[in-house]
Design a protein around this motif. Structure first.
Motif, PDB file in Angstrom:
ATOM      1  N   GLN A 460       0.822  -1.207   0.000  1.00 52.65           N
ATOM      2  CA  GLN A 460       0.000   0.000   0.000  1.00 52.65           C
ATOM      3  C   GLN A 460       0.866   1.271   0.000  1.00 52.65           C
ATOM      4  OE1 GLN A 460      -2.784   0.048   3.270  1.00 52.65           O
ATOM      5  NE2 GLN A 460      -3.230   2.233   3.011  1.00 52.65           N
ATOM      6  N   ILE A 461       1.951   1.246   0.807  1.00 49.39           N
ATOM      7  CA  ILE A 461       2.844   2.409   0.875  1.00 49.39           C
ATOM      8  C   ILE A 461       3.556   2.612  -0.464  1.00 49.39           C
ATOM      9  CG2 ILE A 461       4.912   3.358   1.973  1.00 49.39           C
ATOM     10  CD1 ILE A 461       2.505   3.457   3.762  1.00 49.39           C
ATOM     11  N   PHE A 462       4.015   1.525  -1.072  1.00 49.12           N
ATOM     12  CA  PHE A 462       4.670   1.628  -2.380  1.00 49.12           C
ATOM     13  C   PHE A 462       3.730   2.217  -3.426  1.00 49.12           C
ATOM     14  CE2 PHE A 462       8.101  -1.520  -1.217  1.00 49.12           C
ATOM     15  CZ  PHE A 462       9.150  -0.716  -1.584  1.00 49.12           C
ATOM     16  N   GLN A 463       2.498   1.729  -3.451  1.00 45.40           N
ATOM     17  CA  GLN A 463       1.545   2.216  -4.446  1.00 45.40           C
ATOM     18  C   GLN A 463       1.251   3.698  -4.249  1.00 45.40           C
ATOM     19  OE1 GLN A 463       0.528   0.716  -7.129  1.00 45.40           O
ATOM     20  NE2 GLN A 463       1.559  -1.205  -6.608  1.00 45.40           N
ATOM     21  N   ALA A 464       1.144   4.097  -2.979  1.00 49.39           N
ATOM     22  CA  ALA A 464       0.893   5.518  -2.693  1.00 49.39           C
ATOM     23  C   ALA A 464       2.079   6.377  -3.134  1.00 49.39           C
ATOM     24  CB  ALA A 464       0.624   5.699  -1.195  1.00 49.39           C
ATOM     25  N   ALA A 465       3.285   5.881  -2.886  1.00 48.92           N
ATOM     26  CA  ALA A 465       4.493   6.635  -3.259  1.00 48.92           C
ATOM     27  C   ALA A 465       4.597   6.771  -4.772  1.00 48.92           C
ATOM     28  CB  ALA A 465       5.731   5.940  -2.706  1.00 48.92           C
ATOM     29  N   LEU A 466       4.207   5.731  -5.499  1.00 47.35           N
ATOM     30  CA  LEU A 466       4.297   5.758  -6.956  1.00 47.35           C
ATOM     31  C   LEU A 466       3.301   6.735  -7.581  1.00 47.35           C
ATOM     32  CD1 LEU A 466       4.751   1.936  -7.657  1.00 47.35           C
ATOM     33  CD2 LEU A 466       6.486   3.728  -7.869  1.00 47.35           C
ATOM     34  N   GLN A 467       2.289   7.105  -6.800  1.00 45.97           N
ATOM     35  CA  GLN A 467       1.307   8.068  -7.290  1.00 45.97           C
ATOM     36  C   GLN A 467       1.709   9.516  -6.981  1.00 45.97           C
ATOM     37  OE1 GLN A 467      -1.220   6.933  -9.184  1.00 45.97           O
ATOM     38  NE2 GLN A 467      -0.279   4.920  -8.823  1.00 45.97           N
ATOM     39  N   GLU A 468       2.797   9.661  -6.235  1.00 49.52           N
ATOM     40  CA  GLU A 468       3.260  11.001  -5.872  1.00 49.52           C
ATOM     41  C   GLU A 468       3.989  11.663  -7.050  1.00 49.52           C
ATOM     42  OE1 GLU A 468       2.918  12.848  -2.877  1.00 49.52           O
ATOM     43  OE2 GLU A 468       1.347  11.342  -2.617  1.00 49.52           O
ATOM     44  N   GLY A 469       4.661  12.768  -6.761  1.00 48.21           N
ATOM     45  CA  GLY A 469       5.355  13.519  -7.804  1.00 48.21           C
ATOM     46  C   GLY A 469       6.489  12.726  -8.429  1.00 48.21           C
ATOM     47  N   PRO A 470       7.022  13.215  -9.540  1.00 48.92           N
ATOM     48  CA  PRO A 470       8.062  12.498 -10.290  1.00 48.92           C
ATOM     49  C   PRO A 470       9.283  12.123  -9.466  1.00 48.92           C
ATOM     50  CG  PRO A 470       7.265  14.378 -11.536  1.00 48.92           C
ATOM     51  CD  PRO A 470       6.656  14.483 -10.182  1.00 48.92           C
ATOM     52  N   THR A 471       9.748  13.020  -8.610  1.00 50.90           N
ATOM     53  CA  THR A 471      10.965  12.751  -7.831  1.00 50.90           C
ATOM     54  C   THR A 471      10.785  11.558  -6.918  1.00 50.90           C
ATOM     55  OG1 THR A 471      11.515  15.114  -7.855  1.00 50.90           O
ATOM     56  CG2 THR A 471      12.626  13.743  -6.209  1.00 50.90           C
ATOM     57  N   ILE A 472       9.646  11.503  -6.228  1.00 49.59           N
ATOM     58  CA  ILE A 472       9.397  10.411  -5.279  1.00 49.59           C
ATOM     59  C   ILE A 472       9.142   9.111  -6.026  1.00 49.59           C
ATOM     60  CG2 ILE A 472       7.804   9.587  -3.504  1.00 49.59           C
ATOM     61  CD1 ILE A 472       7.443  12.633  -2.805  1.00 49.59           C
ATOM     62  N   ALA A 473       8.284   9.157  -7.032  1.00 47.43           N
ATOM     63  CA  ALA A 473       7.972   7.947  -7.796  1.00 47.43           C
ATOM     64  C   ALA A 473       9.218   7.365  -8.449  1.00 47.43           C
ATOM     65  CB  ALA A 473       6.920   8.262  -8.861  1.00 47.43           C
TER      66      ALA A 473
END
Length: 601
Positions: A460-473
């Motif tokens: 769940q945390i990975f999926q949320a991070a991948l939906q964030e801005g370009p730098t984080i994803a």
């Protein structure tokens, strides 16, 4: 030119014969020295002179002299020491003079020559050269500084040093360097004269009528007056005050400097900082009705009194000068006071707490002080009051400086350490909304905590991070792939990789990570192992030569060497023109390896 060089080389023969005769060097070594010297002589006699030729020749002779001394010590040979060593040193001396004459504008030659003369004790040569240097470089305060220091420290000629500094100040009346040198010189000379006078006569030296300054300090006092008049820089004037403080019996001059600083720089934070630190040291401040410092300047002897008076000065200062810089100077001093914990620890900590709290309330506390405050409160985890105060400070800090990643990390770390999952989640959500692209460290912290405490929530945390801005994803993609391989399977990782590699923004680290994972499998699938290299060259092949080299190395070591030629052609066509030559050179290095050649063929 040839005849002149031959003559110079012939003049060196007796010296070389002596070196061979006393067996410091053998015949081959002597021949090599003669050959090398001849080469250098031809270089420095060319029509177009080159600085580097002189520098290399000088360095060669200095290395030769050093080697001779080492051989003497090792073999115990002291014969012809003065003749041989002096001849080489004199040769270097001549080379330096020639170089200086040819390249007078290059200050490096002058300074290097002075160091050389000092090393070989040609002191008279320096004194003669000093005047020439100042004629050529009188526009450089540094040269006057060098000349004065030499005369004072090496030649022990105070009068010459004084003259150099006064002449230098004539050309550079705003030079802080020369005023500082002159002030130091006069103070040191005054102290020496006073000691000499005391040894002869115990009667005290009378003071002059001018500001009641003792007569032996009059020169230093005049230098200070000129410096204060010419240079309007509080840092420089404080430097002069600190220099005076290092010398004994300079209270009169110190008082004059302090009075001038207080009068001229009443609105400068550094003025208040200086006055407060003088109170801490127990130095009496000059009294006067016109002073803007509304504090009691009475001398106190006890440490507590000195700290208290110091604190009073700062308290007055922050009321008058409501800036971040003033508060920072205040807190820096109180932190220094707290470093010494042997006496009055509770009183010191109280002052620090009050200063930090007041600075926060004034909205002038910088990030680093919030972090130090948090660090101090974090040391005592068993004290409930400290922990409550810590949480309060963390909230203050993130409210005052919401853009600080470090402060949000500290707050999140606090919640996680005490198992406050709901509070941690709320703080994390708020922080990521505020910080946006800068919140990557918080995502990493959150991810690490979830993997440790609640592994089932990791996806769940990975999926949320991948939906964030370009730098984080972009940063999370390689980590996600690695986690999938370790917790699920290579098949799942391959499927996810196929999707991730097409999602913007492209991530080179993702391709590198997948390529490495594929090569670590018990049975390497060339089809799947080749895919990350293909994707890397498609997405980054125009501007990155490394992706092509990595692809080529993969085919040579684990894939199909026959494909190397095709990859090479594609790379040359795809890369930007400025990178093509570099790639071809790198590829050529691979071909020089015999194993690689065999594989390609």
């Amino acid at each position: 030119m040839a005849e002149f060089v031959e003559k110079r080389c012939e003049d060196m023969i007796p010296e070389l014969e002596q070196l061979e005769r006393i067996k410091i060097f053998d015949k081959n070594e002597i021949r090599g020295i003669a050959k090398k010297r001849k080469e250098y002589e031809y270089k420095i006699q060319r029509h177009t002179k080159c600085k580097e030729d002189y520098l290399r020749y000088i360095q060669y002779e200095m290395d030769l002299l050093k080697l001779i001394r080492q051989r003497r010590d090792k073999l115990g040979i002291n014969q012809k020491k003065s003749d041989i060593d002096y001849t080489i040193a004199n040769k270097v001396n001549v080379l330096y003079k020639q170089a200086i004459f040819k390249f007078q504008d290059d200050l490096r030659f002058w300074i290097a020559y002075m160091k050389f003369c000092k090393h070989v004790r040609f002191h008279s040569s320096i004194s003669r050269m000093m005047g020439r240097m100042l004629q050529v470089h009188q526009d450089k305060p540094k040269c006057w500084h060098i000349a004065a220091r030499w005369e004072a420290e090496e030649a022990h000629n105070i009068q010459n040093a004084r003259q150099f500094l006064l002449r230098g100040l004539h050309f550079h009346p705003d030079s802080q360097l020369l005023f500082t040198d002159a002030f130091k010189l006069e103070l040191s000379e005054a102290l020496a004269n006073k000691q000499n006078a005391s040894s002869v006569n115990d009667t005290p030296t009378p003071a002059t009528n001018d500001e009641d300054v003792p007569i032996e300090l009059k020169r230093a006092y005049v230098i200070y007056l000129q410096a204060f008049k010419r240079i309007k820089d509080i840092k420089f004037i404080i430097d002069l005050l600190n220099i005076a403080k290092e010398h004994s019996n300079t209270e009169k001059i110190q008082n004059k400097i302090v009075s001038d600083i207080v009068e001229e720089y009443a609105h400068e934070p550094l003025m208040w900082d200086t006055m407060a630190r003088r109170e801490l040291e127990g130095l009496v401040l000059p009294s006067g009705n016109d002073t803007p410092m509304e504090i009691d300047s009475t001398a106190q002897s006890s440490l507590r009194d000195r700290i208290s008076l110091c604190n009073e000065v700062y308290q007055t200062a922050v009321k008058k000068i409501k800036t971040e810089e003033m508060w920072s100077l205040y807190i820096d001093c109180i932190l220094e006071i707290n470093h010494e914990t042997g006496s009055l620890p509770n009183y010191k900590r109280k002052l620090l707490r009050n200063a930090l709290t007041q600075a926060h309330q004034a909205g002038k506390l910088r990030e680093k002080y919030y972090l130090q405050w948090i660090g101090m409160l974090s040391t005592n985890k068993k004290d409930e009051n400290d922990q409550k105060r810590l949480y309060e400070v963390l909230c203050w800090a993130t409210d005052a400086l919401p853009k600080s990643v470090d402060l949000w990390q500290a707050r999140l770390r606090y919640h996680l350490a005490f198992g406050q999952e709901d509070s941690a989640t709320a703080a994390f959500v708020k922080a990521t909304e505020i910080l946006g692209e800068k919140s990557l460290p918080l995502w990493k912290m959150r991810l690490l905590h979830v993997q440790t405490k609640s592994p089932e929530e990791t996806e769940q945390i990975f999926q949320a991070a991948l939906q964030e801005g370009p730098t984080i994803a972009k940063d999370m993609k390689p980590t996600y792939i690695e986690w999938l391989v370790l917790t699920k399977s290579i098949q799942v990782a391959r499927k996810v990789y196929d999707n991730l590699c097409l999602q913007p923004p492209p991530c080179l680290e993702l391709h590198k990570k997948m390529a490495a994972i594929e090569m670590m499998q018990p049975e390497v699938s060339l089809k799947h192992a080749r895919r990350p290299h293909e994707m890397a060259t498609l997405q980054f092949g125009k501007t990155n030569t490394d992706v092509w080299m990595d692809y080529i190395m993969f085919e040579l070591k684990a894939g199909d060497p026959k494909k190397v030629g095709e990859i090479h052609v594609r790379a040359v066509k795809t890369l930007e023109a400025v990178l093509t030559d570099n790639f071809i050179s790198e590829f050529s290095l691979i071909k020089t390896n015999s194993d690689a050649i065999e594989q390609v063929q």
